[in-house]
Design a protein around this motif. Structure first.
Motif, PDB file in Angstrom:
ATOM      1  N   HIS A 147       3.859 -27.355  -6.147  1.00 42.33           N
ATOM      2  CA  HIS A 147       4.720 -28.309  -6.834  1.00 42.33           C
ATOM      3  C   HIS A 147       3.931 -29.597  -7.021  1.00 42.33           C
ATOM      4  N   ALA A 148       3.876 -30.092  -8.264  1.00 43.05           N
ATOM      5  CA  ALA A 148       3.029 -31.237  -8.587  1.00 43.05           C
ATOM      6  C   ALA A 148       3.335 -32.465  -7.745  1.00 43.05           C
ATOM      7  N   ALA A 149       4.613 -32.678  -7.392  1.00 44.92           N
ATOM      8  CA  ALA A 149       4.989 -33.879  -6.641  1.00 44.92           C
ATOM      9  C   ALA A 149       4.445 -33.874  -5.218  1.00 44.92           C
ATOM     10  N   LEU A 150       4.037 -32.699  -4.728  1.00 43.59           N
ATOM     11  CA  LEU A 150       3.578 -32.590  -3.341  1.00 43.59           C
ATOM     12  C   LEU A 150       2.062 -32.652  -3.202  1.00 43.59           C
ATOM     13  N   GLY A 151       1.375 -32.979  -4.278  1.00 41.94           N
ATOM     14  CA  GLY A 151      -0.065 -33.157  -4.183  1.00 41.94           C
ATOM     15  C   GLY A 151      -0.854 -32.022  -4.799  1.00 41.94           C
ATOM     16  N   GLU A 152      -2.173 -32.124  -4.659  1.00 41.23           N
ATOM     17  CA  GLU A 152      -3.084 -31.188  -5.323  1.00 41.23           C
ATOM     18  C   GLU A 152      -3.838 -30.296  -4.348  1.00 41.23           C
ATOM     19  N   GLN A 153      -3.438 -30.266  -3.093  1.00 33.98           N
ATOM     20  CA  GLN A 153      -4.054 -29.353  -2.131  1.00 33.98           C
ATOM     21  C   GLN A 153      -3.228 -28.070  -2.092  1.00 33.98           C
ATOM     22  N   TRP A 154      -3.848 -26.942  -2.446  1.00 30.95           N
ATOM     23  CA  TRP A 154      -3.061 -25.718  -2.632  1.00 30.95           C
ATOM     24  C   TRP A 154      -3.938 -24.473  -2.500  1.00 30.95           C
ATOM     25  N   PHE A 155      -3.396 -23.459  -1.808  1.00 27.68           N
ATOM     26  CA  PHE A 155      -4.011 -22.133  -1.737  1.00 27.68           C
ATOM     27  C   PHE A 155      -2.995 -21.137  -2.291  1.00 27.68           C
ATOM     28  N   GLY A 156      -3.395 -20.332  -3.249  1.00 27.76           N
ATOM     29  CA  GLY A 156      -2.444 -19.393  -3.829  1.00 27.76           C
ATOM     30  C   GLY A 156      -3.112 -18.159  -4.387  1.00 27.76           C
ATOM     31  N   ILE A 157      -2.299 -17.272  -4.949  1.00 31.16           N
ATOM     32  CA  ILE A 157      -2.802 -16.082  -5.615  1.00 31.16           C
ATOM     33  C   ILE A 157      -2.656 -16.271  -7.123  1.00 31.16           C
ATOM     34  N   ASP A 158      -3.334 -15.453  -7.892  1.00 29.10           N
ATOM     35  CA  ASP A 158      -3.218 -15.511  -9.346  1.00 29.10           C
ATOM     36  C   ASP A 158      -1.975 -14.717  -9.744  1.00 29.10           C
ATOM     37  N   ASP A 159      -0.834 -15.408  -9.792  1.00 29.12           N
ATOM     38  CA  ASP A 159       0.437 -14.743 -10.076  1.00 29.12           C
ATOM     39  C   ASP A 159       0.473 -14.147 -11.475  1.00 29.12           C
ATOM     40  N   TYR A 160      -0.181 -14.784 -12.404  1.00 31.36           N
ATOM     41  CA  TYR A 160      -0.235 -14.274 -13.774  1.00 31.36           C
ATOM     42  C   TYR A 160      -0.885 -12.887 -13.797  1.00 31.36           C
ATOM     43  N   GLN A 161      -2.056 -12.769 -13.180  1.00 30.94           N
ATOM     44  CA  GLN A 161      -2.776 -11.497 -13.170  1.00 30.94           C
ATOM     45  C   GLN A 161      -2.056 -10.439 -12.323  1.00 30.94           C
ATOM     46  N   ALA A 162      -1.289 -10.882 -11.331  1.00 26.57           N
ATOM     47  CA  ALA A 162      -0.584  -9.936 -10.459  1.00 26.57           C
ATOM     48  C   ALA A 162       0.433  -9.096 -11.216  1.00 26.57           C
ATOM     49  N   VAL A 163       0.931  -9.587 -12.347  1.00 31.44           N
ATOM     50  CA  VAL A 163       1.855  -8.802 -13.174  1.00 31.44           C
ATOM     51  C   VAL A 163       1.183  -8.362 -14.469  1.00 31.44           C
ATOM     52  N   TYR A 164       0.259  -9.168 -14.965  1.00 29.18           N
ATOM     53  CA  TYR A 164      -0.455  -8.801 -16.195  1.00 29.18           C
ATOM     54  C   TYR A 164      -1.208  -7.478 -16.013  1.00 29.18           C
ATOM     55  N   GLN A 165      -1.903  -7.318 -14.894  1.00 27.58           N
ATOM     56  CA  GLN A 165      -2.733  -6.126 -14.680  1.00 27.58           C
ATOM     57  C   GLN A 165      -1.920  -4.824 -14.686  1.00 27.58           C
ATOM     58  N   PRO A 166      -0.828  -4.721 -13.881  1.00 29.00           N
ATOM     59  CA  PRO A 166      -0.076  -3.463 -13.923  1.00 29.00           C
ATOM     60  C   PRO A 166       0.617  -3.213 -15.257  1.00 29.00           C
ATOM     61  N   THR A 167       1.078  -4.291 -15.919  1.00 28.83           N
ATOM     62  CA  THR A 167       1.718  -4.112 -17.222  1.00 28.83           C
ATOM     63  C   THR A 167       0.702  -3.622 -18.245  1.00 28.83           C
ATOM     64  N   ARG A 168      -0.481  -4.193 -18.241  1.00 30.37           N
ATOM     65  CA  ARG A 168      -1.532  -3.738 -19.161  1.00 30.37           C
ATOM     66  C   ARG A 168      -1.889  -2.281 -18.871  1.00 30.37           C
ATOM     67  N   HIS A 169      -1.933  -1.907 -17.619  1.00 27.64           N
ATOM     68  CA  HIS A 169      -2.208  -0.511 -17.234  1.00 27.64           C
ATOM     69  C   HIS A 169      -1.192   0.427 -17.874  1.00 27.64           C
ATOM     70  N   LEU A 170       0.076   0.047 -17.857  1.00 23.91           N
ATOM     71  CA  LEU A 170       1.128   0.891 -18.443  1.00 23.91           C
ATOM     72  C   LEU A 170       1.022   0.943 -19.962  1.00 23.91           C
ATOM     73  N   VAL A 171       0.695  -0.196 -20.571  1.00 21.68           N
ATOM     74  CA  VAL A 171       0.507  -0.221 -22.027  1.00 21.68           C
ATOM     75  C   VAL A 171      -0.641   0.705 -22.418  1.00 21.68           C
ATOM     76  N   GLU A 172      -1.713   0.674 -21.648  1.00 24.90           N
ATOM     77  CA  GLU A 172      -2.870   1.518 -21.941  1.00 24.90           C
ATOM     78  C   GLU A 172      -2.564   3.005 -21.744  1.00 24.90           C
ATOM     79  N   LEU A 173      -1.547   3.299 -20.932  1.00 21.29           N
ATOM     80  CA  LEU A 173      -1.107   4.691 -20.757  1.00 21.29           C
ATOM     81  C   LEU A 173      -0.181   5.136 -21.888  1.00 21.29           C
ATOM     82  N   GLY A 174       0.110   4.236 -22.805  1.00 21.11           N
ATOM     83  CA  GLY A 174       0.925   4.591 -23.956  1.00 21.11           C
ATOM     84  C   GLY A 174       2.376   4.187 -23.872  1.00 21.11           C
TER      85      GLY A 174
END
Length: 338
Positions: A147-174
């Protein structure tokens, strides 16, 4: 209860000398500190934390504030942080907010009043202004959510890729009719995951049909109801992606109890790589998220910052990428479904 005066009497020195030795005061010699520690241990002395806090001495406690300890994300994180901090001489204390900003404020008040050395927080969607103020006076770092109001020190995961990757996998399966069961976009994690789903689905061009079901991040009942509704549609999805560990568990339970053929009737891609996911049915295709390693890295970095006692730390972010693991729960779409 053994007191500093009892130790002083045993050593025949003043109570102030004992107190300074226990506080590792530079005015006390190393040999005296060693004698005091040995006698204190023999007599079973336990430091009065409350008295230390009244003198303005920071404790060795580090607060961990999470939404829901039932979520394996947070319990795994807490375990890794506890072990990491213990090796550095700190003790972890756990607070649960249920993603409620008022509960979060109450927990932060309690931790700051105890003069904790620092706070590691998975913040709610809209932290209270008082929470922001109190954290601004205390060494803290955000974990998983930012959250921007709480500062710029942060450890996280790439949430975008966490759903993009499996969805792309399914699209590639047709697959073209792909459903997503996940969290509302009011949380930064939820918003990034929804965007990952939509962007990956766009790879299917005009044929892609996304069926989004968004609800409370920790509600299994929502996920079960969402799945029932999707399967009852005239043209149900041929594939499904989930956007949280708890939603994944709920979906797998519902699929098992309703007898849905996975992947024959529905290809399924989950979130997180719990041990149970490997053994479920044909084995669950999912994204692995190294939560334990992430928490340990966060803990070590935070200990370094606390020991530096720097009032203004430079912005720092660490983003851990997910890894797609393909198992038996996904397969190319059948001719009829296509």
């Amino acid at each position: 209860m053994i007191t500093i005066k009892d130790i002083a009497a045993r050593l025949q020195v003043s109570p102030s000398t004992v107190g300074r030795a226990l506080a590792d005061d530079s005015r006390i010699s190393a040999s005296m500190k060693q004698r005091v520690l040995e006698v204190a241990g023999e007599m079973g002395y336990v430091a009065n934390r409350a008295a230390r806090m009244m003198r303005g001495v920071s404790s060795n406690l580090v607060g961990l504030v999470v939404p829901d300890i039932r979520n394996s994300f947070f319990s795994t994180m807490a375990h890794a942080l506890s072990k990491c901090l213990e090796q550095e001489g700190y003790q972890l204390t756990l607070s649960e907010t249920d993603d409620d900003r008022q509960t979060e404020l109450r927990q932060i008040r309690e931790l700051t009043s105890a003069n904790v050395a620092g706070i590691i927080i998975v913040p709610s969607a809209k932290p209270h202004a008082e929470t922001v103020r109190l954290l601004g006076m205390t060494p803290h770092i955000q974990l998983l959510r930012k959250h921007a109001a709480l500062g710029e020190q942060w450890f996280g995961i790439d949430d975008y890729q966490a759903v993009y990757q499996p969805t792309r996998h399914l699209v590639e399966l047709g697959h073209r009719r792909i459903a997503y069961i996940g969290s509302l976009g009011e949380l930064p994690t939820g918003g990034a995951r929804v965007k990952g789903f939509r962007d990956a689905l766009a790879l299917a061009g005009g044929d892609g049909q996304g069926m989004e079901q968004l609800g409370a991040p920790g509600s299994r009942e929502f996920a079960r109801d969402a799945l029932r509704g999707l399967l009852a549609q005239p043209q149900p999805p041929t594939a499904l992606v989930t956007g949280s560990v708890l939603h994944t568990f709920a979906v797998l339970e519902e699929l098992w109890s309703s007898g849905v053929d996975v992947p024959g009737q529905l290809s399924v891609a989950g979130f997180g790589d719990e041990l149970a996911f490997r053994w479920w049915g044909p084995g669950l295709t999912t994204v692995a998220l190294p939560v334990s390693e992430l928490a340990t890295a966060c803990g070590l970095w935070f200990v370094h910052r606390m020991k530096q006692k720097s009032a203004n730390s430079a912005p720092y972010s660490s983003i851990t990428p997910p890894t797609l693991i393909v198992r038996g729960s996904t397969r190319p779409v059948g001719p009829a479904a296509a």
